[in-house]
Design an enzyme around this catalytic site. Structure first.
Site, PDB file in Angstrom:
ATOM      1  CD  GLU A 156       7.722   3.428  -3.957  1.00 33.87           C
ATOM      2  OE1 GLU A 156       8.879   3.133  -4.271  1.00 33.87           O
ATOM      3  OE2 GLU A 156       7.100   2.859  -3.031  1.00 33.87           O
ATOM      4  CD  GLU A 216       7.817  -2.747  -3.754  1.00 31.95           C
ATOM      5  OE1 GLU A 216       7.409  -1.823  -4.510  1.00 31.95           O
ATOM      6  OE2 GLU A 216       8.809  -2.627  -3.011  1.00 31.95           O
ATOM      7  CG  HIS A 227       6.810   0.502  -0.720  1.00 29.71           C
ATOM      8  ND1 HIS A 227       7.912   1.313  -0.667  1.00 29.71           N
ATOM      9  CD2 HIS A 227       6.528   0.162   0.566  1.00 29.71           C
ATOM     10  CE1 HIS A 227       8.297   1.456   0.591  1.00 29.71           C
ATOM     11  NE2 HIS A 227       7.478   0.768   1.362  1.00 29.71           N
TER      12      HIS A 227
HETATM   13 ZN    ZN Z   1       9.008   1.908  -2.304  1.00 30.26          ZN
END
Ligand code: ZN
Length: 362
Positions: free
Chosen positions: A69, A224, A160
């Site tokens: 990531e 995220e 992430h």
């Molecule tokens: Zn992740």
């Protein structure tokens, strides 16, 4: 290759490629007075010249808990190098953790085990490197925040990027708070960082953000930032708001201003707070023959009509033993994975919730 104690730059590259030099703690000061402490490979702390013991903001960014990531790793690397090269002078005590270095090196999510299921003691027994690293990171996080007087001034963002597309491409998970109230100012900060949606977790987990939230008592989120791309292929415009917010949080107002101006137009389009979701169902795979009734690449937060069949499973005679349906209007799926081990969660469903329906500290 030289070493970091001479170069005093390229901390991430040295951590990745010559980590043995960091097995003893390194400490030095920059000429602007910022103190630098290297605790371990990939773990670096900065103490501003203005710091008084325990006072002020204490900020931790972790990245690369999943090694492939890349965008958050690139942003954290940029921040670390900007401090080391004295382009910026921070005014918060600040730590960066590049978490799963071997997985980053091989551009994989993990080597043996998903590290974001290994916190809050789940790293025992220490049978692999990821478990050892999770325990080491917990130790540095605990020690870092233990030195802070006021936990409301402590922040951990575990950064992430998602594997799949999402109806809300940038979203955060708010770890289960037990009986604590949600922080409205944190929801506002997440919106400013470009986060579209926040999923409110409703049970203890073994993720990193739950660990720091519950065990260290700090503001903590799994964030995220968009979709996974290989190193160097991220379109940084997609991450502009997050990058700007991550820089601004550790800088005094005069230095933070240019980062704010650069994204001002996008920022004013952001709503006050992200869309909130709560978990409706946690669907566990209990048979070998388990099927999802939507395609593998369905984006996260795709909504289904009430009664729509989401998944089903069959016994060895081929009889359907479980059917899972959307139980409410606007029920959406997140993190679907039909290939999890039997007994593990294959799918979460979530429903939108109003800020009025949760306990917020305003
Ligand atoms: Zn992740």
């Amino acid at each position: 290759m030289r070493d970091f104690s001479i170069d005093r730059k390229h901390f991430f590259s040295y951590s990745l490629q010559a980590s043995e030099q960091f097995h003893q703690v390194q400490a030095f000061s920059l000429t602007n007075g910022t103190q630098v402490l290297v605790h371990a490979p990939g773990v670096i702390e900065f103490i501003p010249v203005s710091y008084r013991q325990g006072v002020g903001r204490h900020v931790l960014y972790s990245c690369g808990v999943h090694g492939n990531e890349t965008a958050p790793i690139e942003i954290c690397n940029e921040i670390v190098e900007a401090i080391l090269s004295k382009k910026i002078i921070i005014n918060a005590r600040f730590m960066v953790q590049f978490a799963n270095l071997p997985a980053m090196q091989s551009a994989q999510r993990f080597i043996q085990e998903n590290m974001n299921r290994l916190f809050s003691g789940a790293h025992q027994p220490q049978t692999n490197n990821e478990r050892q690293r999770a325990e080491q990171l917990e130790h540095h996080t605990r020690t870092f925040f233990a030195n802070a007087n006021d936990k409301s001034q402590c922040f951990h963002y575990d950064l992430h990027t998602a594997i799949r597309d999402a109806a809300y491409p940038r979203f955060a998970v708010y770890p289960y708070l037990h009986d604590k109230t949600y922080s409205y100012s944190q929801l506002e900060w997440l919106a400013q960082a470009g986060i579209d949606a926040v999923l409110l977790s409703e049970s203890p987990t073994t993720t990193y953000s739950y660990y720091s939230s519950h065990d260290c008592g700090v503001h903590s989120f799994t964030v995220e930032l968009g979709k996974v791309k290989p190193f160097g292929e991220n379109n940084m415009a997609d991450f502009a708001l997050a990058r700007s917010a991550l820089f601004r949080l550790i800088l005094p107002i005069d230095q933070a201003q240019p980062f704010a101006e650069a994204v001002f137009e996008e920022r004013v389009k952001q709503p006050q707070i992200p869309v909130l979701f709560r978990i409706s169902q946690s669907i566990v795979r209990s048979e070998a023959d388990f099927k999802l009734h939507f395609s593998d690449d369905t984006p996260n937060f795709t909504m289904f009509q009430q009664g729509a069949v989401l998944a089903s499973e069959y016994n060895i005679e081929g009889q359907c033993v479980n059917t899972f349906t959307a139980q409410q209007e606007q029920e959406a799926v997140v993190f679907p994975n039909a290939n999890v081990a039997i007994g593990q969660r294959a799918l979460l469903t979530v429903v939108p919730i109003s800020i009025k329906d949760i306990n917020v500290d305003v």
